[in-house]
Scaffold this active site. Structure first.
Site, short mmCIF file in Angstrom:
data_model
loop_
_atom_site.label_atom_id
_atom_site.label_comp_id
_atom_site.label_asym_id
_atom_site.label_seq_id
_atom_site.Cartn_x
_atom_site.Cartn_y
_atom_site.Cartn_z
N GLU A 112 0.81 -1.23 0.00
CA GLU A 112 0.00 0.00 0.00
C GLU A 112 0.84 1.28 0.00
O GLU A 112 0.33 2.37 0.28
CB GLU A 112 -0.96 0.04 1.21
CG GLU A 112 -1.78 -1.21 1.43
CD GLU A 112 -2.76 -1.50 0.31
OE1 GLU A 112 -3.29 -0.55 -0.27
OE2 GLU A 112 -2.96 -2.70 0.01
N THR B 264 1.49 2.30 -8.36
CA THR B 264 0.99 3.51 -9.02
C THR B 264 2.16 4.25 -9.68
O THR B 264 2.03 4.74 -10.81
CB THR B 264 0.28 4.43 -8.01
OG1 THR B 264 -0.74 3.68 -7.33
CG2 THR B 264 -0.37 5.61 -8.72
N ARG C 83 -6.79 -0.52 -7.72
CA ARG C 83 -5.93 -1.18 -6.73
C ARG C 83 -5.93 -2.68 -6.94
O ARG C 83 -6.96 -3.34 -6.82
CB ARG C 83 -6.43 -0.86 -5.30
CG ARG C 83 -5.59 -1.49 -4.20
CD ARG C 83 -4.24 -0.82 -4.10
NE ARG C 83 -3.33 -1.58 -3.24
CZ ARG C 83 -2.35 -2.36 -3.67
NH1 ARG C 83 -2.16 -2.52 -4.97
NH2 ARG C 83 -1.56 -2.99 -2.84
N ASP D 134 9.41 -3.82 -10.14
CA ASP D 134 8.42 -3.62 -9.08
C ASP D 134 8.06 -4.98 -8.51
O ASP D 134 7.77 -5.92 -9.25
CB ASP D 134 7.17 -2.93 -9.64
CG ASP D 134 6.09 -2.72 -8.59
OD1 ASP D 134 6.43 -2.64 -7.39
OD2 ASP D 134 4.90 -2.65 -8.96
N GLN E 41 3.70 -6.82 0.24
CA GLN E 41 3.24 -7.56 1.40
C GLN E 41 4.33 -8.52 1.89
O GLN E 41 5.19 -8.94 1.12
CB GLN E 41 1.97 -8.36 1.07
CG GLN E 41 0.67 -7.57 1.26
CD GLN E 41 0.46 -6.55 0.15
OE1 GLN E 41 0.95 -6.74 -0.95
NE2 GLN E 41 -0.27 -5.49 0.43
#
Length: 395
Positions: free
Chosen positions: A60, A65, A202, A230, A234
């Site tokens: 998060e 993005t 998301r 990327d 988590q």
């Protein structure tokens, strides 16, 4: 391995040639081996111009993005097929959000002292149960006008808005308000997601994705070429990072500074900012990053700017010594500088004396702000190019 195989094949061909004349198979084998060697040489030379960047951060933090912005800014962007592929993701985000809010309102009704304000109106309860049930499925139906109207009605319920104000404890995604305000458009029968919709969408990153780009242009004469990796943020995804650590030119570490009052999605007993602190500290201490540049993106500043005026920064254990000094914009800047200083202190505490000459830069970012992301990556490019010149003895 391929290179060694090529040498073996080449040597075998040479040995055989001393024993007997080349036959057609020998000639073809040697030609293939030599072609492999030439191709490896070409690829090795080409790779010398490509700098490896690793995009790291907790879940998060906004990494994905940033990754999508790179595709939009420095590549061809998303074609219509790619945009359409996000339709189901966006619709799923809508269903998941309304379920979180409805179920969260019920939970707050049971656990909060002022529980009455979280009670959904009688006329909306059945709709809420229906939408919560849809949100529990593994496959979500496409949004229709009828369902979109039901979601909009529930979203506007006073209890749901109260629950939304407690989004920090309910794990409400950042995209919630944006998608709820665009329900009518999202439910059109011929709906094709916009670039902005895709940026807000998301979906958790699993595995590793990569992209090659130049912040200045495709021509190597006008700027460096980078390959950006990327990876999922988590905890269960981090084991996939290890094999990417070697040969990295720079680590771009994303820290969502707006999440100082939130808990992890995967562990609701752990503060997200504390997790980010520990993760950054761990990454800094990796031996393979001894000479690696670090670019710290203090991300989600837009959300931080709104939140810090309502929620005190010192609710986070790491920031417990923070003392508010002003109000409004002055307080936002004061709070931001405090957070920035904390990360700077952590960097130097976690960096051995022999590594202090590696580049460390901090950038204020909002991953959804295309102009800001573009400007930031051009600054990153300038920093890394300067570093290259210094190492080459040209500066």
């Amino acid at each position: 391995m391929i290179f060694m195989l090529a040498i073996v094949l080449h040597s075998m061909g040479s040995f055989c040639s001393r024993q007997k004349p080349y036959n057609e198979a020998d000639a073809e084998e040697n030609e293939q081996a030599e072609e492999i060697e030439r191709r490896i040489a070409r690829e090795t030379k080409a790779e010398q111009h490509i700098h490896k960047l690793l995009l790291l951060g907790a879940g998060e933090s906004g990494k994905s993005t940033i990754f999508k912005q790179i595709k939009l800014l420095f590549q061809t962007g998303f074609d219509e097929a790619e945009l359409r592929s996000y339709t189901s993701v966006i619709h799923a985000n809508v269903y998941q959000t309304i379920k979180i809010l409805f179920d969260g309102a019920k939970e707050l009704t049971q656990n909060e002292s002022d529980s009455s304000k979280y009670v959904v109106s009688c006329e909306n309860k059945d709709v809420g149960e229906k939408l919560s049930d849809i949100g529990s499925r593994l496959d979500y139906p496409y949004l229709t006008k009828e369902i979109a109207n039901e979601i909009k009605t529930l979203w506007n319920d006073a209890a749901i808005q109260e629950a939304y104000s407690r989004g920090n404890i309910l794990q409400v995604p950042d995209c919630a308000q944006y998608f709820m305000e665009n329900l009518e458009r999202l439910s059109e029968t011929d709906y094709v997601p916009t670039k902005e919709d895709v940026l807000y969408a998301r979906v958790r990153t699993t595995g590793v994705v990569e992209i090659q780009f130049s912040p200045v242009g495709e021509s190597r004469k006008s700027g460096e070429v980078y390959r950006l990796y990327d990876v999922g943020g988590q905890r269960n995804e981090r084991r996939k990072w290890i094999h990417l650590f070697e040969g990295v030119r720079a680590v771009i570490f994303c820290a969502a500074i707006s999440e100082y009052d939130q808990m992890l999605f995967e562990d609701e007993t752990k503060n997200r900012m504390m997790e980010t602190k520990e993760l950054f500290d761990w990454v800094l201490k990796q031996a393979c990053f001894e000479k690696t540049s670090f670019m710290l993106f203090l991300n989600k500043f837009d959300i931080f700017e709104q939140k810090v005026q309502k929620v005190p920064l010192n609710v986070c254990e790491w920031f417990k010594d923070y003392q508010p000094m002003a109000s409004g914009k002055q307080e936002v800047e004061h709070a931001y500088e405090f957070v920035k200083k904390k990360f700077e202190e952590l960097y130097f505490q976690s960096t051995k004396p022999e590594r202090v000459d590696r580049v460390f830069k901090i950038y204020r970012t909002t991953a959804l702000d295309q102009k800001l992301v573009k400007k930031t990556f051009k600054l990153v490019d300038e920093t890394l190019r300067r570093r290259n010149l210094i190492e080459a003895g040209l500066l």
